[in-house]
Design an enzyme around this catalytic site. Structure first.
Site, mmCIF file in Angstrom:
data_model
loop_
_atom_site.group_PDB
_atom_site.id
_atom_site.type_symbol
_atom_site.label_atom_id
_atom_site.label_comp_id
_atom_site.label_asym_id
_atom_site.label_seq_id
_atom_site.Cartn_x
_atom_site.Cartn_y
_atom_site.Cartn_z
ATOM 1 N N THR A 89 0.220 39.500 -49.243
ATOM 2 C CA THR A 89 0.153 38.070 -49.575
ATOM 3 C C THR A 89 -0.876 37.536 -48.592
ATOM 4 O OG1 THR A 89 2.465 37.770 -50.277
ATOM 5 C CG2 THR A 89 1.396 35.855 -49.402
ATOM 6 N N GLY B 202 9.526 38.679 -51.324
ATOM 7 C CA GLY B 202 9.743 37.341 -51.850
ATOM 8 C C GLY B 202 11.206 36.984 -52.018
ATOM 9 N N THR C 57 5.097 35.437 -45.841
ATOM 10 C CA THR C 57 4.687 36.693 -46.462
ATOM 11 C C THR C 57 5.800 37.709 -46.272
ATOM 12 O OG1 THR C 57 3.119 38.529 -46.363
ATOM 13 C CG2 THR C 57 3.422 37.295 -44.333
ATOM 14 N N ASP D 92 7.818 34.267 -54.319
ATOM 15 C CA ASP D 92 8.132 33.101 -53.471
ATOM 16 C C ASP D 92 6.889 32.251 -53.186
ATOM 17 O OD1 ASP D 92 7.343 35.528 -51.802
ATOM 18 O OD2 ASP D 92 7.046 33.874 -50.409
HETATM 19 N N1 GLY Z 1 5.734 37.397 -50.848
HETATM 20 C C1 GLY Z 1 5.117 37.838 -52.025
HETATM 21 C C2 GLY Z 1 6.039 38.313 -53.046
HETATM 22 O O1 GLY Z 1 7.110 38.837 -52.739
HETATM 23 O O2 GLY Z 1 5.733 38.200 -54.185
#
Ligand code: GLY
Length: 319
Positions: free
Chosen positions: A181, A233, A230, A212
């Site tokens: 991310t 999520g 990050t 997220d």
């Molecule tokens: N933090 C990125 C995801 O889990 O999509």
């Protein structure tokens, strides 16, 4: 008048996850992050607004195929790329974002456009329609490394939890779960905060899974603090991490206390993520429960980064 200006602050991240493999990887990730921090900090000194700096920083990170956002996004279980991005301006406390958008170079650009729209969060069909309306060129963000990663995982029936935090040829020979991310958090010369986050998701996930990154759990800002997250999520959503930290600062905790409390709770709950933050006083903070957080910052005096920060502490601060 110069006397009314505050010292701008900037922190960016390129993901969190398992440790990088060796000094060469660390050095090249450091260089990639500094190549973004330096020009964006120079823009802040020239007076660019927090939200404009966040968008430009996110675009640069989205353009670097090393990171899991924009070009170099991970592939989902069906071999497609679906990206999500959000922007939140602290002054207006306004959130905008896109969820699971394809065929665009800079998902953060769509989030920026939506800042001034009545409908501020769009998912797949709506985001595709917006792309058409804005006449943005069709763009394929897939890289060969990410394709190879997906082919390798398909051979192992997608047993990994997530794709690589950064795309490196040497990582294709390992099977450790890593997460990516990108994110940018800024305090500008006027004292305004903003946060932006963009992602290709976890990698190998079920079609329709929502990240997220385009939720207030993963990206949140108000006049008191701004946070970008990050990591996994689902863990970030369960802790409602970005909003939780910002609300704690709003209610009177220092950023340091808010980060420490939130990351202590996260560790207790066995979460796997990281976050970067700045408050209205100019404090820069970062925290992680993952092994490594790929972040770099400029505090007005110097550049710094978190790449080799693997100690016991859950959170840390720049001056
Ligand atoms: N933090 C990125 C995801 O889990 O999509």
């Amino acid at each position: 008048m110069a006397g009314n200006f505050v010292q701008p602050k900037l922190i960016v991240h390129g993901g969190a996850g398992s440790s990088l493999h060796g000094g060469k990887s660390i050095e090249s990730v450091r260089r990639s992050l500094y190549e973004i921090v330096e020009p964006i900090y120079a823009l802040l000194l020239e007076g660019v607004s927090a939200h404009e700096a966040v968008v430009q920083g996110c675009q640069m990170l989205e353009d670097n195929p090393r990171f899991n956002a924009g070009t170099g996004s991970v592939l989902q279980s069906d071999g497609q790329i679906r990206m999500s991005a959000a922007l939140m301006a602290g002054k207006t406390q306004r959130f905008s974002g896109v969820i699971n958008v394809s065929r665009v170079q800079h998902p953060i650009e769509l989030a920026q456009f939506l800042q001034n729209s009545d409908d501020r969060v769009l998912s797949d069909f709506g985001a595709a329609e917006l792309l058409r309306e804005l006449k943005l060129p069709v763009y394929n963000p897939m890289t060969n490394l990410r394709l190879q990663e997906w082919i390798r995982e398909r051979e192992h029936n997608f047993e990994d939890d997530a794709a690589g935090v950064v795309a490196e040829p040497e990582l294709l020979t390992t099977s450790e779960p890593r997460r990516g991310t990108i994110g940018v958090v800024v305090l500008d010369r006027e004292g305004n905060l903003a946060a932006g986050t963009s992602t290709g998701g976890k990698g190998f996930e079920r079609i329709g899974r929502v990240s997220d990154s385009a939720m207030p759990a993963g990206n949140y800002a108000n006049p008191h603090a701004a946070v970008s997250c990050t990591g996994i999520g689902e863990d970030i959503i369960d802790e409602c991490l970005a909003a939780r930290i910002v609300v704690r600062v709003t209610d009177g905790m220092s950023l340091e206390q808010a980060m420490q409390r939130s990351f202590a709770e996260a560790q207790q709950n066995r979460r796997d993520f990281g976050a970067i933050a700045i408050d209205a006083t100019g404090a820069i903070a970062w925290g992680k429960t993952s092994q490594v957080l790929l972040a770099a910052y400029h505090d007005g005096n110097q550049l710094g980064d978190t790449l080799e920060w693997t100690g016991e502490a859950l959170t840390s601060f720049a001056a």
